[in-house]
Design a protein around this motif. Sequence first.
Motif, PDB file in Angstrom:
ATOM      1  N   ARG A 275     -13.480  28.925  12.350  1.00  0.00           N
ATOM      2  CA  ARG A 275     -12.936  30.190  11.861  1.00  0.00           C
ATOM      3  C   ARG A 275     -12.192  29.941  10.551  1.00  0.00           C
ATOM      4  O   ARG A 275     -11.247  29.141  10.501  1.00  0.00           O
ATOM      5  CB  ARG A 275     -12.001  30.779  12.906  1.00  0.00           C
ATOM      6  N   VAL A 276     -12.635  30.603   9.488  1.00  0.00           N
ATOM      7  CA  VAL A 276     -11.990  30.479   8.184  1.00  0.00           C
ATOM      8  C   VAL A 276     -11.820  31.868   7.581  1.00  0.00           C
ATOM      9  O   VAL A 276     -12.582  32.790   7.875  1.00  0.00           O
ATOM     10  CB  VAL A 276     -12.801  29.577   7.223  1.00  0.00           C
ATOM     11  N   ASP A 277     -10.832  31.985   6.715  1.00  0.00           N
ATOM     12  CA  ASP A 277     -10.556  33.260   6.059  1.00  0.00           C
ATOM     13  C   ASP A 277     -10.190  32.981   4.601  1.00  0.00           C
ATOM     14  O   ASP A 277      -9.680  31.908   4.266  1.00  0.00           O
ATOM     15  CB  ASP A 277      -9.412  33.983   6.775  1.00  0.00           C
ATOM     16  N   GLY A 278     -10.480  33.951   3.742  1.00  0.00           N
ATOM     17  CA  GLY A 278     -10.100  33.818   2.341  1.00  0.00           C
ATOM     18  C   GLY A 278     -11.063  33.012   1.499  1.00  0.00           C
ATOM     19  O   GLY A 278     -10.675  32.486   0.451  1.00  0.00           O
ATOM     20  N   VAL A 279     -12.327  32.906   1.925  1.00  0.00           N
ATOM     21  CA  VAL A 279     -13.330  32.183   1.140  1.00  0.00           C
ATOM     22  C   VAL A 279     -13.778  33.086  -0.006  1.00  0.00           C
ATOM     23  O   VAL A 279     -14.310  34.182   0.217  1.00  0.00           O
ATOM     24  CB  VAL A 279     -14.529  31.776   2.012  1.00  0.00           C
ATOM     25  N   LYS A 280     -13.606  32.627  -1.218  1.00  0.00           N
ATOM     26  CA  LYS A 280     -13.917  33.423  -2.410  1.00  0.00           C
ATOM     27  C   LYS A 280     -15.401  33.334  -2.739  1.00  0.00           C
ATOM     28  O   LYS A 280     -15.969  32.251  -2.816  1.00  0.00           O
ATOM     29  CB  LYS A 280     -13.088  32.912  -3.587  1.00  0.00           C
ATOM     30  N   VAL A 281     -16.038  34.509  -2.918  1.00  0.00           N
ATOM     31  CA  VAL A 281     -17.468  34.579  -3.215  1.00  0.00           C
ATOM     32  C   VAL A 281     -17.669  35.399  -4.482  1.00  0.00           C
ATOM     33  O   VAL A 281     -17.178  36.532  -4.579  1.00  0.00           O
ATOM     34  CB  VAL A 281     -18.257  35.218  -2.053  1.00  0.00           C
ATOM     35  N   THR A 282     -18.377  34.845  -5.462  1.00  0.00           N
ATOM     36  CA  THR A 282     -18.609  35.511  -6.744  1.00  0.00           C
ATOM     37  C   THR A 282     -20.100  35.538  -7.059  1.00  0.00           C
ATOM     38  O   THR A 282     -20.791  34.534  -6.906  1.00  0.00           O
ATOM     39  CB  THR A 282     -17.876  34.771  -7.888  1.00  0.00           C
ATOM     40  N   ASP A 283     -20.596  36.708  -7.476  1.00  0.00           N
ATOM     41  CA  ASP A 283     -21.969  36.861  -7.950  1.00  0.00           C
ATOM     42  C   ASP A 283     -21.941  37.367  -9.385  1.00  0.00           C
ATOM     43  O   ASP A 283     -21.232  38.346  -9.695  1.00  0.00           O
ATOM     44  CB  ASP A 283     -22.744  37.854  -7.084  1.00  0.00           C
ATOM     45  N   ILE A 284     -22.722  36.729 -10.254  1.00  0.00           N
ATOM     46  CA  ILE A 284     -22.818  37.132 -11.655  1.00  0.00           C
ATOM     47  C   ILE A 284     -24.299  37.209 -12.023  1.00  0.00           C
ATOM     48  O   ILE A 284     -25.032  36.247 -11.810  1.00  0.00           O
ATOM     49  CB  ILE A 284     -22.104  36.126 -12.586  1.00  0.00           C
ATOM     50  N   LEU A 299     -16.896  40.260  -6.985  1.00  0.00           N
ATOM     51  CA  LEU A 299     -15.888  39.321  -6.492  1.00  0.00           C
ATOM     52  C   LEU A 299     -15.440  39.771  -5.110  1.00  0.00           C
ATOM     53  O   LEU A 299     -15.083  40.931  -4.912  1.00  0.00           O
ATOM     54  CB  LEU A 299     -14.686  39.278  -7.441  1.00  0.00           C
ATOM     55  N   GLY A 300     -15.494  38.841  -4.147  1.00  0.00           N
ATOM     56  CA  GLY A 300     -15.104  39.193  -2.791  1.00  0.00           C
ATOM     57  C   GLY A 300     -14.470  38.037  -2.056  1.00  0.00           C
ATOM     58  O   GLY A 300     -14.494  36.881  -2.514  1.00  0.00           O
ATOM     59  N   TYR A 301     -13.892  38.365  -0.890  1.00  0.00           N
ATOM     60  CA  TYR A 301     -13.281  37.354  -0.025  1.00  0.00           C
ATOM     61  C   TYR A 301     -13.842  37.520   1.383  1.00  0.00           C
ATOM     62  O   TYR A 301     -13.895  38.637   1.909  1.00  0.00           O
ATOM     63  CB  TYR A 301     -11.763  37.488  -0.027  1.00  0.00           C
ATOM     64  N   GLN A 302     -14.245  36.405   1.960  1.00  0.00           N
ATOM     65  CA  GLN A 302     -15.002  36.435   3.205  1.00  0.00           C
ATOM     66  C   GLN A 302     -14.235  35.778   4.339  1.00  0.00           C
ATOM     67  O   GLN A 302     -13.586  34.747   4.166  1.00  0.00           O
ATOM     68  CB  GLN A 302     -16.340  35.720   3.002  1.00  0.00           C
ATOM     69  N   LYS A 303     -14.355  36.392   5.513  1.00  0.00           N
ATOM     70  CA  LYS A 303     -13.841  35.816   6.746  1.00  0.00           C
ATOM     71  C   LYS A 303     -15.031  35.463   7.630  1.00  0.00           C
ATOM     72  O   LYS A 303     -15.916  36.289   7.833  1.00  0.00           O
ATOM     73  CB  LYS A 303     -12.931  36.814   7.465  1.00  0.00           C
ATOM     74  N   ASP A 339     -17.306  38.816   7.720  1.00  0.00           N
ATOM     75  CA  ASP A 339     -16.716  40.059   7.226  1.00  0.00           C
ATOM     76  C   ASP A 339     -16.340  39.842   5.773  1.00  0.00           C
ATOM     77  O   ASP A 339     -15.548  38.943   5.447  1.00  0.00           O
ATOM     78  CB  ASP A 339     -15.483  40.429   8.048  1.00  0.00           C
ATOM     79  N   LEU A 340     -16.907  40.685   4.901  1.00  0.00           N
ATOM     80  CA  LEU A 340     -16.771  40.469   3.462  1.00  0.00           C
ATOM     81  C   LEU A 340     -16.295  41.746   2.781  1.00  0.00           C
ATOM     82  O   LEU A 340     -16.885  42.819   2.974  1.00  0.00           O
ATOM     83  CB  LEU A 340     -18.115  40.027   2.873  1.00  0.00           C
ATOM     84  N   GLY A 341     -15.232  41.638   2.012  1.00  0.00           N
ATOM     85  CA  GLY A 341     -14.766  42.732   1.163  1.00  0.00           C
ATOM     86  C   GLY A 341     -15.021  42.387  -0.289  1.00  0.00           C
ATOM     87  O   GLY A 341     -14.577  41.331  -0.764  1.00  0.00           O
ATOM     88  N   GLN A 342     -15.745  43.259  -1.021  1.00  0.00           N
ATOM     89  CA  GLN A 342     -16.148  42.962  -2.396  1.00  0.00           C
ATOM     90  C   GLN A 342     -15.848  44.129  -3.328  1.00  0.00           C
ATOM     91  O   GLN A 342     -15.816  45.287  -2.912  1.00  0.00           O
ATOM     92  CB  GLN A 342     -17.659  42.676  -2.462  1.00  0.00           C
ATOM     93  N   ARG A 343     -15.679  43.769  -4.610  1.00  0.00           N
ATOM     94  CA  ARG A 343     -15.629  44.770  -5.681  1.00  0.00           C
ATOM     95  C   ARG A 343     -16.790  44.509  -6.624  1.00  0.00           C
ATOM     96  O   ARG A 343     -17.023  43.367  -7.029  1.00  0.00           O
ATOM     97  CB  ARG A 343     -14.310  44.714  -6.450  1.00  0.00           C
ATOM     98  N   PHE A 344     -17.509  45.586  -6.996  1.00  0.00           N
ATOM     99  CA  PHE A 344     -18.662  45.481  -7.874  1.00  0.00           C
ATOM    100  C   PHE A 344     -18.368  46.171  -9.199  1.00  0.00           C
ATOM    101  O   PHE A 344     -17.834  47.287  -9.227  1.00  0.00           O
ATOM    102  CB  PHE A 344     -19.898  46.137  -7.240  1.00  0.00           C
ATOM    103  N   ASP A 345     -18.707  45.519 -10.289  1.00  0.00           N
ATOM    104  CA  ASP A 345     -18.683  46.102 -11.627  1.00  0.00           C
ATOM    105  C   ASP A 345     -20.083  45.967 -12.205  1.00  0.00           C
ATOM    106  O   ASP A 345     -20.564  44.848 -12.441  1.00  0.00           O
ATOM    107  CB  ASP A 345     -17.667  45.385 -12.520  1.00  0.00           C
TER     108      ASP A 345
END
Length: 802
Positions: A275-284, A299-303, A339-345
């Motif tokens: 179990r891990v939380d706060g894993v940073k995930v970036t797509d460009i 840019l998102g953070y995954q649990k 579980d992933l929360g992301q922001r898209f631009d």
Amino acid sequence: MSRYFLTLSIFVLCVCTSLNSQAQEKSFQLKGLIIDSLTQKPGEYFTIALKKDSTVIKTVVSDELGKFTLSAIKDGQYHLIIGSIGYQSKQISIQLSKDIDLGKIAMKPQGNDLNEVAIVASKPIIKQEPDRIVYDTQADPESKVLSVLDMMRKVPLLSVDADDNVKLKGTGNYRILINGKPSGVLTRDPKEYLRSMPANGVQKIEVITTPPSKYESEGLSGIINIITSKKVANGYNGNVNARMQQPFSPGLNANLTVKQGNFGANLYGGTGVWRVDGVKVTDIRNSRGDGPQSSLYSLGYQKTDNFWAWGGGELSYEIDSLNLITAEINPYGGYNQQDLGQRFDIKNDNDAIAYNMNSTTRYEWRGTDYTVNYQKGFKDKKEHLLTFSYKFFDNEEPQTNDVRFINFSDPNYRQDNISKSKEQTAQLDYINPFEKITVEAGVKAILRSGESNFQSLKFNEISNNYVLDPTQSNVYSNDQNIYGIYNTYTLKMKDWTFKAGARLEGTYVTGVFESTNSEVKTDYFNLIPSISFNRTLKNSQSVSLGFTQRIQRPGIWDLNPFVDRSRPNFEYVGNPDLEAVLSNNFELTYSNFKKGSLNVSLTYNFANNTQQRIFQYIEAENLTRITSLNIGKDKLLGSNINFNYPITPKWNLSLSGNLNYIWLEGMINGVLAKNSGVTGYASFNSSYKFEKAWKATISGNYGAPDVMLQGQSNNYYYLGFGGSKDIIKDKLTFSASVANPFQKFRAYKSYTEGANFTQERIRENYFRRVFCSLNWKFGKLEGSIKKNERSINNDDTKKSSN
């Protein structure tokens, strides 16, 4: 194909004969069997030194059965010195003028006095065999605390990248087995299971680089075989291991072995959490070319929450000394939820949008393996065997994607994919060792069926409910039947061994789409040769040359046309039209075993029509589509080196390295894509045994970037420190370890480019890890129970490309 196989066999046989005829000096062989004088058990890992006058000219270590062999010895007068910790040393005078078998050599346990001759033997961690390298995990102190995945960082020819993907000689095209057999839990994403599997329950890890014809022809680079089974004996014994890892990863596993008369049983089970939380995930992603320009930044953070549980039982019954029946049952299950929360631009020319998204992806697996084996022995010799095996495997892998948007016009959606598979295997193996030639033959049938019921649902605000989208839903079934027959001959002389064989396989594949009432059919035959040659030289040296062909068949998950949209603007889709790939593999190996060991090999592989993972940017839909196609041509020229040396009786050093140059090419949308480059890894491991049962280790490795058809990954490294202490000797052990103490996160970067886009994905995994465990052994065993020499090895499908 048969003419090519015959020509190559004759050529290698001529080379072998020529080399043998050049050996002018007559040499002899000395062998024996070491046993404990009190218990009559085999003497494992005794040091045997051959001394002439005052000089030790050869040393070997007895194997797990107490056997040892010294080869290429001139005639003359010698002294054989045998010793090990806890035993009185023995010295035997020998006049050598012919091959000598010393038979059983009884060694007495040592009292308080010390003999005049003392030889201290450290259990060897790495052993080289003609077609494989064997890593003895029980000889590594860190096996009491690390997982099998972390232990694989130390195994020669294996490496683990920054995203925990296991590589064999720098590639992911291999097959992984447990006790020589496939396991349903390893069919799709083996790293999840290996991360939870404690290494203290593994006896050894085999890396088979030139698999003989008795193995299925799958695995372009070879086979990884994890051996967990141990000797069972009269009485009972058991083991309980509790462990904790930071980030949060508790685990518990246990096993119990019972033997009474002709009946034996081994029961085992375990569970683990990651179990891990706060894993940073970036797509460009950026478009390129003359058309409209677009870009995506996410840019998102995954649990992540993973859970595993497995268990099983092995039963063995000796009807008499020549007839043996064994049976196994292995249930397993688990899940991976992200579980992933992301922001898209997103920008398209002058238009720009920004929104947030929350998504949940849950992937589950559950199933059971059943195996029954019958072994028939013959009175003329122990190794003369006939074995029949039957295996049934039932598995389910449901997946759910739930995507929810914030401040965005597109509707929320959900995807469900219920994937099931069943497999039946029947196999008959025969082996008969004559004086100089061993004959092996067998037949096998594998019947596989898979089904995927996938559907997509979009949220309707008017009805406030999810509505089925029939254009994105279907039921797909796949049948894959394989029939094979093999024959292998092994010729053993004093100084050389020649092994040649062939395997004929017929494959029949049918895929059916229910919704569209359409069908995909593929049938093909393959004659797979396997040839190896080993020449024993002076001073414990040897040279081996091998050639084999291997097949990569697509797995059901690669054929499944389910469109995975768990990541908006990206989609993963299987390809039911995938075909098998044939690879040609050559390997030349030099080995030197004296006080330490040195193994150096040169490898060349090439294959056409290879299965490549392709990234395509669809401008009109502003998404990246990822699928697999048979478009590639691959070549690999590589070298591998492993060096293991006991600096002192208590201090051991092991170095390993792999260097490959890879050429890749393939047609993507009518455009030829090419890539090439250097990849590989280097690793070291050193252990020291202190007084009062303390042990300490340090290990590390470095991996160069992976080379892919459309890009590459970044490099990676690993550094670990560990120690253990016997609280109660041979009963209760405490172990602790820390990995990468100087950095909390490590970014895994994957760069991809095409004719109209560039893309980068960055995932910052937890890098610093702290382990501790407590291991308790109990019970007492005497005598041993037999297990089948042969069983089912289904190694014929491609592992997952995660």
